[in-house]
Write a protein that holds these residues in place. Structure first.
Motif, PDB file in Angstrom:
ATOM      1  N   LEU A 173       0.783  -1.196   0.147  1.00 49.85           N
ATOM      2  CA  LEU A 173      -0.079   0.152  -0.042  1.00 49.85           C
ATOM      3  C   LEU A 173       0.911   1.252   0.020  1.00 49.85           C
ATOM      4  CD1 LEU A 173      -2.154  -1.079   3.084  1.00 49.85           C
ATOM      5  CD2 LEU A 173      -2.819  -1.328   0.631  1.00 49.85           C
ATOM      6  N   LYS A 202      -2.548   5.060   1.386  1.00 51.67           N
ATOM      7  CA  LYS A 202      -2.894   3.687   1.616  1.00 51.67           C
ATOM      8  C   LYS A 202      -3.664   3.062   0.399  1.00 51.67           C
ATOM      9  CE  LYS A 202      -1.523   4.054   5.586  1.00 51.67           C
ATOM     10  NZ  LYS A 202       0.077   3.835   6.033  1.00 51.67           N
ATOM     11  N   ARG A 203      -3.465   3.540  -0.760  1.00 47.64           N
ATOM     12  CA  ARG A 203      -4.078   2.880  -2.089  1.00 47.64           C
ATOM     13  C   ARG A 203      -3.293   1.715  -2.288  1.00 47.64           C
ATOM     14  NH1 ARG A 203      -7.656   6.128  -4.639  1.00 47.64           N
ATOM     15  NH2 ARG A 203      -7.450   8.042  -4.218  1.00 47.64           N
ATOM     16  N   PRO A 204      -3.755   0.547  -2.910  1.00 46.40           N
ATOM     17  CA  PRO A 204      -2.881  -0.593  -3.041  1.00 46.40           C
ATOM     18  C   PRO A 204      -2.247  -0.399  -4.351  1.00 46.40           C
ATOM     19  CG  PRO A 204      -5.390  -1.003  -3.719  1.00 46.40           C
ATOM     20  CD  PRO A 204      -5.240   0.397  -3.110  1.00 46.40           C
ATOM     21  N   CYS A 256       2.141   7.429  -7.271  1.00 44.83           N
ATOM     22  CA  CYS A 256       0.891   6.902  -6.684  1.00 44.83           C
ATOM     23  C   CYS A 256      -0.195   7.849  -7.335  1.00 44.83           C
ATOM     24  CB  CYS A 256       1.035   6.741  -5.267  1.00 44.83           C
ATOM     25  SG  CYS A 256      -0.910   6.415  -4.580  1.00 44.83           S
ATOM     26  N   SER A 274       2.451  -2.542   4.243  1.00 46.77           N
ATOM     27  CA  SER A 274       2.004  -3.774   3.763  1.00 46.77           C
ATOM     28  C   SER A 274       1.025  -4.105   4.588  1.00 46.77           C
ATOM     29  CB  SER A 274       3.123  -4.929   3.528  1.00 46.77           C
ATOM     30  OG  SER A 274       3.825  -5.033   4.922  1.00 46.77           O
TER      31      SER A 274
END
Length: 196
Positions: free
Chosen positions: A49, A54-56, A106, A140
């Motif tokens: 992440l 916190k986006r995958p 990201c 993670s």
């Protein structure tokens, strides 16, 4: 130690990037397909992440290895939340002399999360065309690491199948209690008559 390795190492009881690499490499060397790995080794799978939003970004199904010296993990595939900058950059770091790379961003927070090497000298060929995520920019989550339960195992609810047996035991206990209560009452009565 870096965040992603610390999280993974703590959950898998490991101390370094090398230990994590060995576990993931052993999964892939076992000859199992990604689907089989998921079914048989859920305890070793993780999602990476973005540490800011916190986006995958990717998961261990795309794992190709790690470079402890450069503090990066290498994935062959990433999620759609990872964007590749179009501008190619010639590395100015002495340890990466001669490498041309593109930054990985990201898409949620536009932070730089790693590199993808497009042109490398022979000693860095193992990194070429892989998504190299900086472990300082990645957190993670290990599948199966959740430990909080809504109902503790010791307090599981009584199921219908067990209810009849439980009711029989309660009736037996009531009968024994009634007999003991009668004996106690008769003892109390005899003690009162003996004193009186």
């Amino acid at each position: 130690m870096v965040k992603v390795v610390s999280c993974l190492a703590a959950d898998l009881e490991m101390e370094s990037v090398d230990d994590l690499t060995k576990v993931i490499d052993s999964i892939q060397d076992s000859g199992l397909s990604g689907e089989s790995v998921n079914a048989e080794r859920d305890d070793d799978n993780a999602v990476f992440l973005c540490s800011k939003c916190k986006r995958p970004l990717g998961d261990t199904c795309g794992w190709k290895g790690s470079d402890p010296e450069e503090h990066c993990i290498m994935l062959k595939a990433v999620s759609t939340y990872v964007t590749v900058e179009k501008e190619q950059v010639l590395s100015k770091q002495p340890s990466e002399y001669g490498c041309i790379f593109e930054n990985l961003l990201c898409s949620g927070c536009n932070s730089i999360i790693g590199k993808i090497y497009r042109c490398t000298p022979k000693q860095f060929d193992f990194k070429r065309d892989l998504f190299c995520l900086d472990v300082d920019a990645v957190d993670s989550y290990i599948f199966g690491s959740a430990s909080q339960q809504a109902v503790p195992e010791s307090e599981e609810p009584v199921l219908f199948e067990n209810r009849m047996a439980l009711e029989e035991e309660i009736e037996k206990a009531k009968a024994v209690l009634a007999v003991l209560q009668c004996k106690l009452a008769s003892l109390e009565t005899s003690l009162l008559h003996d004193k009186g």
